[in-house]
Design a protein around this motif. Structure first.
Motif, PDB file in Angstrom:
ATOM      1  N   GLN A  93       0.826  -1.207   0.000  1.00 47.01           N
ATOM      2  CA  GLN A  93       0.000   0.000   0.000  1.00 47.01           C
ATOM      3  C   GLN A  93       0.861   1.258   0.000  1.00 47.01           C
ATOM      4  O   GLN A  93       0.606   2.198  -0.745  1.00 47.01           O
ATOM      5  N   GLY A  96       2.476   1.976  -3.178  1.00 45.28           N
ATOM      6  CA  GLY A  96       1.512   2.588  -4.093  1.00 45.28           C
ATOM      7  C   GLY A  96       1.475   4.099  -3.922  1.00 45.28           C
ATOM      8  O   GLY A  96       1.442   4.846  -4.904  1.00 45.28           O
ATOM      9  N   TRP A 100       2.810   6.902  -6.592  1.00 44.69           N
ATOM     10  CA  TRP A 100       1.989   8.033  -7.045  1.00 44.69           C
ATOM     11  C   TRP A 100       2.815   9.312  -7.009  1.00 44.69           C
ATOM     12  O   TRP A 100       2.817  10.089  -7.963  1.00 44.69           O
ATOM     13  N   GLU A 175       3.334   6.222 -14.729  1.00 44.71           N
ATOM     14  CA  GLU A 175       2.831   5.201 -13.803  1.00 44.71           C
ATOM     15  C   GLU A 175       3.034   3.804 -14.374  1.00 44.71           C
ATOM     16  O   GLU A 175       3.462   2.888 -13.672  1.00 44.71           O
ATOM     17  N   GLY A 190       0.675  -1.767  -4.231  1.00 45.87           N
ATOM     18  CA  GLY A 190      -0.766  -1.560  -4.126  1.00 45.87           C
ATOM     19  C   GLY A 190      -1.248  -0.498  -5.094  1.00 45.87           C
ATOM     20  O   GLY A 190      -0.492  -0.024  -5.945  1.00 45.87           O
ATOM     21  N   PRO A 191      -2.507  -0.077  -4.942  1.00 44.65           N
ATOM     22  CA  PRO A 191      -3.058   0.950  -5.824  1.00 44.65           C
ATOM     23  C   PRO A 191      -2.209   2.233  -5.813  1.00 44.65           C
ATOM     24  O   PRO A 191      -1.790   2.678  -4.755  1.00 44.65           O
ATOM     25  N   VAL A 192      -1.963   2.769  -6.989  1.00 46.09           N
ATOM     26  CA  VAL A 192      -1.150   3.987  -7.128  1.00 46.09           C
ATOM     27  C   VAL A 192      -2.082   5.172  -6.956  1.00 46.09           C
ATOM     28  O   VAL A 192      -2.859   5.507  -7.849  1.00 46.09           O
ATOM     29  N   ARG A 193      -2.001   5.787  -5.776  1.00 45.42           N
ATOM     30  CA  ARG A 193      -2.864   6.922  -5.455  1.00 45.42           C
ATOM     31  C   ARG A 193      -2.291   7.671  -4.257  1.00 45.42           C
ATOM     32  O   ARG A 193      -1.490   7.116  -3.502  1.00 45.42           O
TER      33      ARG A 193
END
Length: 197
Positions: A93, A96, A100, A175, A190-193
């Motif tokens: 996470q 990620g 970002w 990205e 994890g999610p790239v944000r």
């Protein structure tokens, strides 16, 4: 010419410190956007305009160009630290969130390449300090036996390698390249944000 004062019910409220904090936050957010679009050499007037404040307000908070850049970089690092300290945080996470920031900011990428003290690179002390804070935040989440914990420098070498892959004219391309680099290193992301509390 004499100015008449407005009745109390028509005068704008003086919000004092709240307005100052809001203006500073707006300037940092605007600087992040302007820097992502135009780089660190973008005019400070563009940042003030994007934040919806005058240049005088910008200079009240930031005496020069370097101070604006440092504020943006500091916020990047703070987000990574908050993500790492969140309940249930895991390395994927937080990577990620880190990724970002890598795809959003060339200046942040250069901070992640900061070398040790005494290096001939000429990297400013603040960049080295920010890089070390990122390393500490990530290192706390490294499970025993993780591939990035095999040698003391492996973690930040991997971060630097991914940073080097973050190229391209659009955020999406940067990205995609960052995620490919992590995948080639065998590291789950994890999610790239951005981190949201």
């Amino acid at each position: 010419m004499t100015q008449r004062s407005l009745p109390d019910d028509r005068r704008p409220a003086n919000e004092g410190p709240r307005a100052a904090a809001r203006n500073r936050a707006a300037l940092v957010a605007a600087a992040r956007e302007v820097y992502a679009e135009s780089g660190l050499t973008a005019p400070l007037s563009a940042i003030a305009r994007r934040a919806g404040v005058g240049q005088g307000v910008l200079y009240r908070h930031f005496p020069d160009r370097a101070a604006v850049a440092i504020a943006v970089l500091e916020e990047n690092v703070r987000q990574i630290e908050r993500a790492a300290a969140a309940d249930g945080a895991d390395l994927a996470q937080v990577l990620g969130v880190l990724t970002w920031h890598q795809t959003e900011s060339a200046a942040f990428v250069s901070v992640l390449h900061a070398e040790g003290e005494g290096s001939p690179s000429g990297i400013p002390a603040y960049a080295l300090a920010l890089s070390r804070r990122v390393e500490r935040a990530l290192r706390r989440l490294l499970p025993d036996g993780h591939r990035l914990a095999a040698e003391p420098d492996d973690l930040m070498i991997a971060v630097g390698m991914v940073s080097g892959a973050v190229t391209g004219p659009t955020r999406e391309q940067r990205e995609r390249r960052a995620l490919a680099a992590w995948r080639l290193l065998g590291v789950e992301v994890g999610p790239v944000r951005p981190f949201e509390e």
